[in-house]
Design a protein around this motif. Structure first.
Motif, PDB file in Angstrom:
ATOM      1  N   ARG A  16     -70.960 -17.510 -33.513  1.00 40.12           N
ATOM      2  CA  ARG A  16     -69.992 -16.790 -34.547  1.00 40.12           C
ATOM      3  C   ARG A  16     -68.660 -16.218 -33.933  1.00 40.12           C
ATOM      4  O   ARG A  16     -68.752 -15.983 -32.749  1.00 40.12           O
ATOM      5  CB  ARG A  16     -71.210 -15.505 -34.881  1.00 40.12           C
ATOM      6  CG  ARG A  16     -70.427 -14.623 -36.187  1.00 40.12           C
ATOM      7  CD  ARG A  16     -70.624 -15.450 -37.353  1.00 40.12           C
ATOM      8  NE  ARG A  16     -70.331 -14.539 -38.641  1.00 40.12           N
ATOM      9  CZ  ARG A  16     -69.367 -14.826 -39.579  1.00 40.12           C
ATOM     10  NH1 ARG A  16     -69.302 -16.200 -39.788  1.00 40.12           N
ATOM     11  NH2 ARG A  16     -69.061 -14.002 -40.220  1.00 40.12           N
ATOM     12  N   GLY A  18     -65.317 -14.187 -35.144  1.00 43.07           N
ATOM     13  CA  GLY A  18     -64.569 -13.307 -36.319  1.00 43.07           C
ATOM     14  C   GLY A  18     -65.467 -13.704 -37.625  1.00 43.07           C
ATOM     15  O   GLY A  18     -66.358 -13.168 -37.436  1.00 43.07           O
ATOM     16  N   ASP A  19     -64.624 -14.211 -38.710  1.00 42.33           N
ATOM     17  CA  ASP A  19     -65.147 -14.443 -39.936  1.00 42.33           C
ATOM     18  C   ASP A  19     -65.752 -15.665 -39.996  1.00 42.33           C
ATOM     19  O   ASP A  19     -65.974 -16.229 -40.958  1.00 42.33           O
ATOM     20  CB  ASP A  19     -64.353 -14.044 -41.142  1.00 42.33           C
ATOM     21  CG  ASP A  19     -63.001 -14.794 -40.842  1.00 42.33           C
ATOM     22  OD1 ASP A  19     -62.817 -15.553 -40.066  1.00 42.33           O
ATOM     23  OD2 ASP A  19     -62.136 -14.616 -41.776  1.00 42.33           O
ATOM     24  N   GLY A  20     -65.746 -16.550 -39.085  1.00 38.88           N
ATOM     25  CA  GLY A  20     -66.252 -17.876 -39.281  1.00 38.88           C
ATOM     26  C   GLY A  20     -67.126 -18.293 -37.886  1.00 38.88           C
ATOM     27  O   GLY A  20     -67.815 -17.459 -37.292  1.00 38.88           O
ATOM     28  N   TRP A  21     -66.966 -19.512 -37.466  1.00 43.67           N
ATOM     29  CA  TRP A  21     -68.023 -20.289 -36.370  1.00 43.67           C
ATOM     30  C   TRP A  21     -67.084 -21.206 -35.520  1.00 43.67           C
ATOM     31  O   TRP A  21     -66.141 -21.660 -36.030  1.00 43.67           O
ATOM     32  CB  TRP A  21     -69.004 -21.050 -36.954  1.00 43.67           C
ATOM     33  CG  TRP A  21     -69.781 -20.307 -37.858  1.00 43.67           C
ATOM     34  CD1 TRP A  21     -69.614 -20.005 -39.290  1.00 43.67           C
ATOM     35  CD2 TRP A  21     -71.089 -19.487 -37.696  1.00 43.67           C
ATOM     36  NE1 TRP A  21     -70.739 -19.291 -39.806  1.00 43.67           N
ATOM     37  CE2 TRP A  21     -71.583 -19.002 -38.574  1.00 43.67           C
ATOM     38  CE3 TRP A  21     -71.801 -19.461 -36.533  1.00 43.67           C
ATOM     39  CZ2 TRP A  21     -72.676 -18.301 -39.068  1.00 43.67           C
ATOM     40  CZ3 TRP A  21     -72.912 -18.907 -36.501  1.00 43.67           C
ATOM     41  CH2 TRP A  21     -73.309 -17.965 -37.918  1.00 43.67           C
ATOM     42  N   TYR A  32     -63.049 -24.678 -34.904  1.00 39.45           N
ATOM     43  CA  TYR A  32     -63.149 -23.491 -35.576  1.00 39.45           C
ATOM     44  C   TYR A  32     -63.636 -23.930 -37.129  1.00 39.45           C
ATOM     45  O   TYR A  32     -62.851 -24.711 -37.444  1.00 39.45           O
ATOM     46  CB  TYR A  32     -62.228 -22.482 -35.793  1.00 39.45           C
ATOM     47  CG  TYR A  32     -62.473 -21.425 -36.586  1.00 39.45           C
ATOM     48  CD1 TYR A  32     -62.996 -20.265 -36.268  1.00 39.45           C
ATOM     49  CD2 TYR A  32     -61.853 -21.328 -37.893  1.00 39.45           C
ATOM     50  CE1 TYR A  32     -63.443 -19.217 -37.069  1.00 39.45           C
ATOM     51  CE2 TYR A  32     -62.118 -20.365 -38.715  1.00 39.45           C
ATOM     52  CZ  TYR A  32     -62.921 -19.283 -38.458  1.00 39.45           C
ATOM     53  OH  TYR A  32     -63.047 -18.104 -39.194  1.00 39.45           O
ATOM     54  N   ARG A  34     -64.923 -22.377 -40.890  1.00 38.00           N
ATOM     55  CA  ARG A  34     -65.238 -21.179 -41.811  1.00 38.00           C
ATOM     56  C   ARG A  34     -66.474 -20.876 -41.978  1.00 38.00           C
ATOM     57  O   ARG A  34     -67.353 -19.697 -42.009  1.00 38.00           O
ATOM     58  CB  ARG A  34     -64.333 -21.126 -42.965  1.00 38.00           C
ATOM     59  CG  ARG A  34     -64.371 -19.700 -43.809  1.00 38.00           C
ATOM     60  CD  ARG A  34     -63.345 -18.842 -43.421  1.00 38.00           C
ATOM     61  NE  ARG A  34     -63.319 -17.819 -44.612  1.00 38.00           N
ATOM     62  CZ  ARG A  34     -63.147 -16.563 -44.495  1.00 38.00           C
ATOM     63  NH1 ARG A  34     -63.658 -16.262 -43.313  1.00 38.00           N
ATOM     64  NH2 ARG A  34     -63.290 -15.743 -45.340  1.00 38.00           N
ATOM     65  N   ARG A  35     -67.441 -21.897 -42.606  1.00 43.58           N
ATOM     66  CA  ARG A  35     -68.724 -21.828 -43.180  1.00 43.58           C
ATOM     67  C   ARG A  35     -69.625 -23.037 -42.332  1.00 43.58           C
ATOM     68  O   ARG A  35     -69.034 -24.111 -42.100  1.00 43.58           O
ATOM     69  CB  ARG A  35     -68.703 -21.843 -44.427  1.00 43.58           C
ATOM     70  CG  ARG A  35     -68.012 -20.966 -45.213  1.00 43.58           C
ATOM     71  CD  ARG A  35     -68.080 -21.001 -46.802  1.00 43.58           C
ATOM     72  NE  ARG A  35     -69.004 -22.021 -47.568  1.00 43.58           N
ATOM     73  CZ  ARG A  35     -68.998 -22.400 -48.588  1.00 43.58           C
ATOM     74  NH1 ARG A  35     -68.058 -21.546 -49.342  1.00 43.58           N
ATOM     75  NH2 ARG A  35     -69.555 -22.947 -49.096  1.00 43.58           N
TER      76      ARG A  35
END
Length: 133
Positions: A16, A18-21, A32, A34-35
């Motif tokens: 993980r 931030g708001d992603g991976w 990087y 996002r999902r």
């Protein structure tokens, strides 16, 4: 690698960020995403471009959520497996019990009342038990 030796498929480690991976792969720079639903495809593309061996055999995605969440995921997954096994064992016992009640001369409707199931379910249980031997 020698002939006949099985090569392990390459792995993607998702962590993980931030708001992603962030995806970590051997032989490829981290990337990087996002999902997670696109992680294997993205990893495959990058590994193929980087000529990482074994990609054609598939890719293993490993998700690292940190110790606490990893343990919770593992425990909940195991609980689901255990519940399924218990349900299967209960179904076997229910079939055996319905057959035993039937052998003792109870009618299908009486068996249904005793077991708390419908007469149609008793019929299924008895047919399943006969088919299984």
């Amino acid at each position: 690698m020698t002939d006949g030796q099985i090569m392990e498929p390459p792995q993607i480690f998702a962590r993980r960020a931030g708001d992603g991976w962030v995806l970590h792969m051997e032989g490829v720079e981290p990337t990087y995403i996002r999902r997670l639903d696109g992680a294997i495809e993205r990893g495959r593309n990058l590994m193929e471009a980087g000529e990482v061996p074994g990609v054609e055999q598939g890719i293993v995605l490993k998700i690292d959520l940190g110790d606490e969440l990893n343990q919770r995921v593992k425990a909940s997954t195991q609980a689901t497996v255990d519940a399924h096994k218990a349900q299967m064992a209960a179904a076997v016992e229910l079939r055996r019990t319905a057959a035993a009640l039937n052998e003792h001369g109870l009618t299908g409707r009486d068996i249904a009342h005793v077991l708390g199931v419908s007469p149609q379910r008793v019929s299924q249980l008895l047919n399943d038990q006969q088919a299984r031997g």
